[in-house]
Design a protein around this motif. Structure first.
Motif, PDB file in Angstrom:
ATOM      1  N   PRO A   1       0.836  -1.195   0.000  1.00  0.00           N
ATOM      2  CA  PRO A   1       0.000   0.000   0.000  1.00  0.00           C
ATOM      3  C   PRO A   1       0.876   1.252   0.000  1.00  0.00           C
ATOM      4  N   GLU A   2       0.394   2.301  -0.694  1.00  0.00           N
ATOM      5  CA  GLU A   2       1.217   3.511  -0.791  1.00  0.00           C
ATOM      6  C   GLU A   2       1.584   4.063   0.576  1.00  0.00           C
ATOM      7  N   ALA A   3       0.650   3.926   1.529  1.00  0.00           N
ATOM      8  CA  ALA A   3       0.871   4.497   2.863  1.00  0.00           C
ATOM      9  C   ALA A   3       2.057   3.841   3.583  1.00  0.00           C
ATOM     10  N   LEU A   4       2.502   2.678   3.114  1.00  0.00           N
ATOM     11  CA  LEU A   4       3.594   1.980   3.827  1.00  0.00           C
ATOM     12  C   LEU A   4       4.963   2.185   3.172  1.00  0.00           C
ATOM     13  N   ILE A   5       4.970   2.843   2.011  1.00  0.00           N
ATOM     14  CA  ILE A   5       6.222   2.930   1.252  1.00  0.00           C
ATOM     15  C   ILE A   5       7.321   3.634   2.059  1.00  0.00           C
ATOM     16  N   GLU A   6       6.943   4.727   2.702  1.00  0.00           N
ATOM     17  CA  GLU A   6       7.966   5.509   3.403  1.00  0.00           C
ATOM     18  C   GLU A   6       8.606   4.710   4.548  1.00  0.00           C
ATOM     19  N   LYS A   7       7.737   4.002   5.292  1.00  0.00           N
ATOM     20  CA  LYS A   7       8.231   3.206   6.425  1.00  0.00           C
ATOM     21  C   LYS A   7       9.207   2.130   5.932  1.00  0.00           C
ATOM     22  N   LEU A   8       8.847   1.488   4.840  1.00  0.00           N
ATOM     23  CA  LEU A   8       9.721   0.439   4.298  1.00  0.00           C
ATOM     24  C   LEU A   8      11.026   1.042   3.801  1.00  0.00           C
TER      25      LEU A   8
END
Ligand SMILES: Cc1ncc(COP(=O)(O)O)c(C=O)c1O
Length: 450
Positions: free
Chosen positions: A300-307
């Motif tokens: 999901p786009e919302a998780l990209i930064e965390k990854l």
């Protein structure tokens, strides 16, 4: 010269402290260049056999580094690799891998590498491969995603490792299917995630049984591993509902859906959700070769930064070497051609195996499967009352067959009984021979007294 001089020093401990001839003198005596002597002296000074003194001169060190060469440690000859035996499940036929085409792509890419390949890599993987995977998923799995959402991993187990480390709090609970993939349980425990096993039924995992305190659930909805059942739409919707209510993640492991022999592959669960709470997981281990060690996540786009934040510390997950070749292989259409060819081959092999097992139809509940690379076959009562699947597996192993027991994929009590027949990785004649051996083993059991 260095080796000879070192041997000489080792053999003459009484020479400790003695001065060596000047390099020019020794070079003349030995009729070698002075450079040969000075570089031997330099090397042996670095190793501690010689020392130089202020004011000039090279001397034998007073304490030689290791006067006695280390005793050779007795070594056992390495065991030769054991070949795969029928009916090893989950194995693609690697002899049909298009080695020549693959070698051509690898050679083309690396003979004159794109400068970006030699620069700092994108931690999500080679962009062209991520784009090729996005278009493959749209065509084959009905899943729309952008290349930016695709993250290349070292395979499915590596993907779980990353999700656990980057996205779940330490000690989090993850619901998993039982029976299920043993590697997953092992991987989760290794990173401090507590697996919560839930028994699946004839429709896969039942979302009404999911505990609210699980931070994530792993499912194989298109083809449950290892039973092969597909999760119906009502359950998929209920699963998405649960994830939204519990603010949990669903990890959809879609390991071999491309091999569907009747009708279209079932669309991915992640597509139903618009990639909000579902992380889609794919792997090339079964589609091409487990030797590649390449898989991917669609996040999901919302998780990209965390990854990205986690990967900026740990580095990217997968080697960049095969990625541009795989991208070219996919973009050229050769990958789709290979999948279609393997799909035809595996369909034939499945039908052949079922035919070869017909003498056991009193013992085994033989039925075709519309997809996959192995059959999960129930024991009929005539066999099931006499012997467990684990005991059959043990006896088959003694007979040179790999016949996995369904119960061995379970951690919960009273596991279901069944046998896994991998057929994809074996030729029709190998399957016939193995089935004949199994008939000899099981038919007397079925016929004997209960
Ligand atoms: C259920 C399941 N998912 C995924 C995979 C792929 O694993 P990997 O990509 O780590 O080889 C396998 C391979 O055996 C599997 O059985």
């Amino acid at each position: 010269m260095t080796d000879a001089l070192r041997e000489l020093l080792r053999a003459a401990p009484e020479a400790a402290g003695a001065r060596l001839p000047a390099s020019r003198v020794l070079a003349e005596e030995l009729s070698v260049s002075r450079m040969t002597v000075t570089s031997a002296y330099d090397q042996l000074v670095a190793e501690g056999y010689l020392v130089t003194r202020r004011g000039g001169g090279t001397y034998v060190a007073r304490e030689l580094p290791h006067l006695a060469p280390p005793a050779p440690t007795p070594r056992k000859a390495p065991e030769p690799p054991r070949p795969w035996l029928p009916f090893q499940p989950g194995l693609p036929d690697q002899s049909l891998f298009p080695h020549r085409i693959w070698a051509r792509h690898l050679e083309r890419v690396w003979r004159q590498p794109d400068p970006a390949l030699l620069d700092r890599p994108d931690s999500f993987g080679w962009p062209a491969l991520r784009a090729a995977i996005a278009s493959h998923l749209s065509a084959w799995r009905g899943l729309d995603c952008t290349p930016e959402q695709v993250l290349i991993t070292g395979g499915a187990s590596d993907g779980f490792d990353l999700i656990g480390r980057a996205l779940l709090p330490a000690g989090a609970r993850m619901a998993i299917e039982d029976p299920g993939w043993a590697t997953l349980e092992h991987t989760l425990r290794g990173i401090g995630i507590a697996p919560v096993a839930l028994r699946v039924d004839s429709e896969g995992l039942d979302p009404t049984r999911l505990p609210e305190d699980c931070a994530a659930v792993n499912v194989t909805p298109s083809r449950h591993y290892p039973t092969g059942v597909a999760m119906p739409l009502a359950r998929r919707l209920a699963l998405l509902d649960w994830a939204h209510r519990a603010s949990a993640l669903i990890i959809e492991d879609d390991y071999d859906s491309e091999f569907r022999y009747q009708g279209q592959p079932l669309p991915a669960l992640a597509g139903l959700d618009g990639l909000q709470r579902v992380i889609y997981m794919g792997s090339f281990s079964k589609l091409l070769s487990p030797a590649l060690r390449i898989g991917y996540l669609v996040v999901p786009e919302a998780l990209i930064e965390k990854l990205r934040a986690t990967l900026s510390v740990t580095g990217s997950r997968a080697s960049l070497v095969p990625q541009p070749a795989l991208a070219a292989f996919m973009a050229s259409g050769e990958f789709a051609t290979h999948l279609r060819r393997m799909r035809r081959t595996y369909a034939r092999r499945q039908a052949h195996l079922l035919e070869a097992l017909t003498p056991l139809s009193e013992c085994l509940d033989l039925a075709p499967d519309p997809s996959g690379m192995h059959l999960c076959i129930d024991l009929r009562p005539a066999l099931g009352v006499r012997i467990t699947d684990a005991e059959i597996s043990r006896r088959a192993a003694a007979d040179g067959l790999t016949l996995r027991a369904l119960s061995s994929h379970s951690v919960l009590p009273e596991p279901p009984q069944g046998l896994l027949f991998g057929y994809a990785g074996f030729t029709e004649s190998q399957l016939s021979a193995a089935a004949a051996r199994l008939c000899d083993l099981l038919a007397p059991l079925c016929a004997g007294p209960a």
